[in-house]
Scaffold this active site. Structure first.
Site, PDB file in Angstrom:
ATOM      1  CG  ASP A 179      38.706  39.299  28.118  1.00  0.00           C
ATOM      2  OD1 ASP A 179      38.958  40.369  28.816  1.00  0.00           O
ATOM      3  OD2 ASP A 179      39.536  38.252  27.835  1.00  0.00           O
ATOM      4  CD  GLU A 230      44.279  40.341  31.523  1.00  0.00           C
ATOM      5  OE1 GLU A 230      45.001  40.358  32.059  1.00  0.00           O
ATOM      6  OE2 GLU A 230      43.461  39.413  31.424  1.00  0.00           O
TER       7      GLU A 230
HETATM    8 ZN   LIG Z   1      41.827  39.539  35.147  1.00  0.00          ZN
END
Ligand SMILES: [Zn+2]
Length: 411
Positions: A82, A177
């Site tokens: 992401d 993340e």
């Molecule tokens: Zn990163």
């Protein structure tokens, strides 16, 4: 001819994978699976025959061992798919400056976006490199598609060169993340690795084995409310109490006045009316003791302020957020030592660093999978000025290959 790490990188950054903290699902945005599907296809094509995408959007795969030794640990290399919600990742148009000769870099799609040497002195080390940027209207996504491209290239290289001896290597690409949920649904049993390395750092040659330790504090204040016309000697306005606490915070322990290894007390939210107010803080330090000292100071300030308001009261709540992964990594010093050696073998001077934040690696470390962070080569993360050098990405690929070799050699 085989794909270069830059070819791969350019393929991945045009796929929008922005995560969304407001979404309750995992992955938070289904478009992250678009990249996941492509990566599985490519992994299968290069010979990672167990590559697959799971229902949470994670990609798993294994580079089979080529060694006959049976005591080589299973190493995992991981990166996140992401991109940050802070800046648009839709319609990324990567630009390449070949053989960069120094000077500020004007981005083509927005006159106001200039990568300045004065603000990014690392550019002085990148003379002669090929530098990839966005056109200035989106972020680039080097965080962390550089890490993904590097792991993919290393996997292709190792499989194409079976004479290089290494143990089984696991590949893990995560979602979400950037919104702090990157490892929520990781199946560590299925992964079956002894330890891992995230490829999610910045400058070439850097290895990070420390993160902040982090707590959150909530202070709830109850004041004494009364009609302002009859308030003389009686009113204790919770808004004023909250303001007095903020005013007494040490000015030299704020994010804007600290760097390096110094932590801070940082107010992140305030709300209130006359009768009650709430203050939210995050506390950061590299040591447990430093966290506790800062929390004790904040509580003392609160008590001292409240002493002037005898009719009012407060509650002080500390919540654990995450802990410095060094505590875990220090028990397995060879994990970082071998990374330092691999960086040296890949032709760089290793630099040990600390992260003024948390990473997936810090959470994984405390879940039982020790996991320091290796450079991926990108800079100016989460912004339209993000850039990465092709040559630095190649150095990261080399570092992964050298690490794989080292664990086999030393077993
Ligand atoms: Zn990163």
């Amino acid at each position: 001819m085989a794909d270069s790490v830059t070819d791969r990188f350019l393929r991945y950054v045009v796929i929008d994978t922005q995560s969304d903290a407001k979404s309750p699902t995992q992955p938070s945005t289904m478009k992250q699976k678009d990249l996941g599907r492509l990566l599985v296809e490519e992994l299968l094509a290069i010979g990672v025959s167990d590559a697959h995408l799971d229902e949470h959007g994670y990609v798993y795969g294994t580079i089979p061992a080529t060694t006959t030794k049976n005591n080589v640990p299973v190493v995992c290399f991981t990166a996140h798919m992401d991109t940050a919600p802070d800046f648009s990742g839709t319609g990324v148009k990567p630009q390449i400056i070949r053989n960069y000769q120094g000077g500020d870099i004007q981005l083509g799609g927005d006159d106001t976006q200039v990568i300045k040497v004065a603000e990014h002195p690392v550019l002085r080390d990148l003379i002669g490199h090929d530098i990839v940027t966005s056109d200035g209207t989106t972020l680039l996504g080097a965080d962390d598609k550089a890490g993904i491209a590097e792991i993919m290239s290393a996997a292709a290289f190792l499989i194409d060169n079976p004479d290089i001896k290494h143990g089984a290597i696991r590949i893990l690409f995560t979602t979400d993340e950037e919104i702090g949920r990157g490892v929520d649904k990781v199946d560590l049993k299925k992964l079956g690795a002894d330890f891992a390395y995230t490829l999610d750092g910045e400058t070439a040659g850097t290895i990070e084995d420390e993160t902040f330790s982090a707590d959150a504090v909530e202070i709830d204040i109850k004041g004494v409310a009364i009609h302002p016309g009859f308030a003389y000697g009686k009113m204790e306005n919770a808004i004023r109490i909250a303001g007095a606490i903020i005013d007494r915070l040490p000015k030299d322990a704020a994010p804007e006045t600290t760097k390096g290894r110094d932590g801070f007390i940082h107010p992140t939210g305030i709300s209130g009316v006359m009768e009650k107010a709430n203050l939210s803080f995050i506390i950061r330090d590299f040591t447990e003791e430093g966290l506790k000292t800062k929390e004790a100071l904040l509580e003392k300030i609160t008590m001292e302020v409240l002493a002037g308001y005898p009719g009012s009261s407060f509650t002080f709540t500390v919540k654990d957020q995450y802990r410095n992964m060094k505590v875990v990594l220090d028990k397995h010093p060879e994990i970082v030592e071998f990374a330092v050696e691999a960086i040296r073998r890949a032709g760089m001077e290793p630099v040990r660093g600390s992260i003024r934040g948390g990473t997936d690696g810090s959470r994984l470390s405390f879940m039982g999978l020790p996991c320091p962070n290796i450079f991926a080569g990108g800079h100016a993360f989460h912004s339209p000025l993000e850039f990465v050098s092709s040559q630095d990405m190649e150095k990261a690929v080399k570092t992964i290959v050298e690490l794989a070799k080292l664990w086999e050699e030393r077993a």
